[in-house]
Design an enzyme around this catalytic site. Sequence first.
Site, PDB file in Angstrom:
ATOM      1  N   ARG A  22       0.830  -1.207   0.000  1.00  0.00           N
ATOM      2  CA  ARG A  22       0.000   0.000   0.000  1.00  0.00           C
ATOM      3  C   ARG A  22       0.867   1.262   0.000  1.00  0.00           C
ATOM      4  NH1 ARG A  22      -0.586   4.692   2.601  1.00  0.00           N
ATOM      5  NH2 ARG A  22      -0.286   3.637   4.587  1.00  0.00           N
ATOM      6  N   ASP A  23       1.537   1.536   1.095  1.00  0.00           N
ATOM      7  CA  ASP A  23       2.319   2.770   1.226  1.00  0.00           C
ATOM      8  C   ASP A  23       3.491   2.769   0.245  1.00  0.00           C
ATOM      9  OD1 ASP A  23       3.313   5.143   2.179  1.00  0.00           O
ATOM     10  OD2 ASP A  23       3.889   4.387   4.139  1.00  0.00           O
ATOM     11  N   HIS A  80       6.388   4.174  12.702  1.00  0.00           N
ATOM     12  CA  HIS A  80       6.459   4.206  11.242  1.00  0.00           C
ATOM     13  C   HIS A  80       7.505   5.255  10.868  1.00  0.00           C
ATOM     14  CE1 HIS A  80       4.237   3.810   7.248  1.00  0.00           C
ATOM     15  NE2 HIS A  80       5.043   4.828   7.030  1.00  0.00           N
ATOM     16  N   HIS A 121      10.697   6.949   8.532  1.00  0.00           N
ATOM     17  CA  HIS A 121      11.212   7.160   7.182  1.00  0.00           C
ATOM     18  C   HIS A 121      12.708   7.408   7.228  1.00  0.00           C
ATOM     19  CE1 HIS A 121       7.301   8.219   4.813  1.00  0.00           C
ATOM     20  NE2 HIS A 121       7.218   7.085   5.449  1.00  0.00           N
ATOM     21  N   CYS A 146      12.985   5.813  -3.661  1.00  0.00           N
ATOM     22  CA  CYS A 146      13.748   5.530  -4.875  1.00  0.00           C
ATOM     23  C   CYS A 146      15.213   5.365  -4.518  1.00  0.00           C
ATOM     24  CB  CYS A 146      13.582   6.670  -5.862  1.00  0.00           C
ATOM     25  SG  CYS A 146      14.606   6.496  -7.314  1.00  0.00           S
ATOM     26  N   ASN A 169      10.159   4.655   3.104  1.00  0.00           N
ATOM     27  CA  ASN A 169       9.933   3.899   4.321  1.00  0.00           C
ATOM     28  C   ASN A 169      11.159   3.084   4.690  1.00  0.00           C
ATOM     29  OD1 ASN A 169       7.038   4.328   4.868  1.00  0.00           O
ATOM     30  ND2 ASN A 169       6.805   3.467   2.807  1.00  0.00           N
TER      31      ASN A 169
END
Lengths: 318, 318
Positions: free
Chosen positions: A26-27, A222, A224, A255, A264
């Site tokens: 999803r994310d 969560h 990053h 990327c 993530n």
Amino acid sequence: MIPGLPQKLTQHGLPQRVTVYEVGARDGLQNEKAVVPTSAKAEFIERLAGAGLWMIEATGFVHPKWVPQLADADELMPMLASRTFNEHTRFPVLVPNRRGLVRAAATGAKDIAVFASATETFALKNLNSTIDDSMKEIEATLQQALARRMRARGYVSMCFGDPWEGPVSMRKVTDVVVRLIDAGCTQVSLGDTIGTATPGHVRTLIDALERRGVSRDRLAVHFHDTYGQALANTYAALQAGIATVDASAGGLGGCPYAESATGNLATEDLVWMLDGLGITTGVDLQKLVDVSSWMAGILGRPAPSRTVQALMKGSKNG
Amino acid sequence: MIPGLPQKLTQHGLPQRVTVYEVGARDGLQNEKAVVPTSAKAEFIERLAGAGLWMIEATGFVHPKWVPQLADADELMPMLASRTFNEHTRFPVLVPNRRGLVRAAATGAKDIAVFASATETFALKNLNSTIDDSMKEIEATLQQALARRMRARGYVSMCFGDPWEGPVSMRKVTDVVVRLIDAGCTQVSLGDTIGTATPGHVRTLIDALERRGVSRDRLAVHFHDTYGQALANTYAALQAGIATVDASAGGLGGCPYAESATGNLATEDLVWMLDGLGITTGVDLQKLVDVSSWMAGILGRPAPSRTVQALMKGSKNG
């Protein structure tokens, strides 16, 4: 060893078992330029489950105009239902509002995730609403979800910094977390949306939440990797007693090239650390690397995860 | 904030001040394909010092046949001597043996670093010698260095895993560390050469060294990001009382592309975390990012450091 698996050396005070909440489908895919065919998404999720992941966010019932990558949510869910999974495997889906909930329910979804913002600016920019108004819609959505006997998780964005507002006060975050739990979320995931958090900040926020009555077993993190801090922050969260960590297989959504390596935390990098710490996840790292390599092939570019890169090339010295 | 600096939220039990031991000019450039002109190396080091780094490994007096990137060590050091630096700035140089020491001394070097292996296989492959024989040469080198009133640091490779032998016992590592300190090293840097370490392993090794009488203020850590673990391991080392951390400006020595993203911890990613933790380093992060961007231009490719990437593009959301 002979690299492929880290040596296990645990530490006191860490959870014995951690749930990896897999967000790649999803994310991750939501933030990739390429739109992956629905059948490949279904296969991806099946393969993730085959690698031992059992909490796999599958898609989101958001408006296809805003997130075209997830426009096939209504087709994907029945495809998953037709495949065979371990009975414990769960497929939460992102649901922004009551309209999304109706769509999700029609596909048989049993777990949903709603998302809120800790800051007014991000609420306005991302949810087109004030915090209070967006929370009212979330509360209405959660009420209907609970009536349907669904389980619900809440995401809170911008818990550690906001690109427009700068520092985010603990109070703003804890207010939103408490409100989500009061509205029926069984778990709230603290999102470092712009990746600025450092380990002391993580610990301080978790402590502040505990003082507001939010126990650690209701929380997930969560992170990053915008500034490379995600795994250090995760370690701090584990030390604070957090036992659910969001991660994206292969680092999907970030990327590997310079322009946007802000994605993530990669599930493989997380599992490498957890394996080394002797923490049980149920995930087979090499199988997961194979899945991420396969998905990288579909996307036509290498996986951002360093562990995937290292294990794919069978690197024996770095 | 408005990203560019992390929010400061410290933690109890961490060092108040950390020395960033900058290895980009030596360990970083040594592992780059491109050979950087000597004058650019001198400017690089001057700029690193201008960003507040004061312990900057400048080059190595190794055989130019094996490390052509550092073949200009004899020319570089006089260039540095002709430039103006803060009086506290130090420029250690890598010295593999007595022959290298003589060369280093001829250039006026005051600080050296010797390197040893914790495993027999790596000693054979990298030093072309057994551990014991290589340690005898190191001891002879240190003896002459001390006679010249030089300061010496020791590096130990393969402290957390060996690509041929697999797991490395604590005993092997502690034996070599103790021997280096007994021979006169004021500091020993624990190298995770293949990047397999995880935080519990780091803590366990530091504890094992303390039981052998090696106090934490004699130790530094040197982590690689092969599996994305470097910063989490650093955080564990800080919690164990380590206050010197090796890092490479911009992540030099690791390629940002998939093939070999196995380099050193990037100094900027480290400083981001230390700044966030409220730990003093003396380093100006934005100035350092500017230096690394400039060096990336010389090398003709983006810097691997995520923090450099984020701050260069002025990213406001990740």
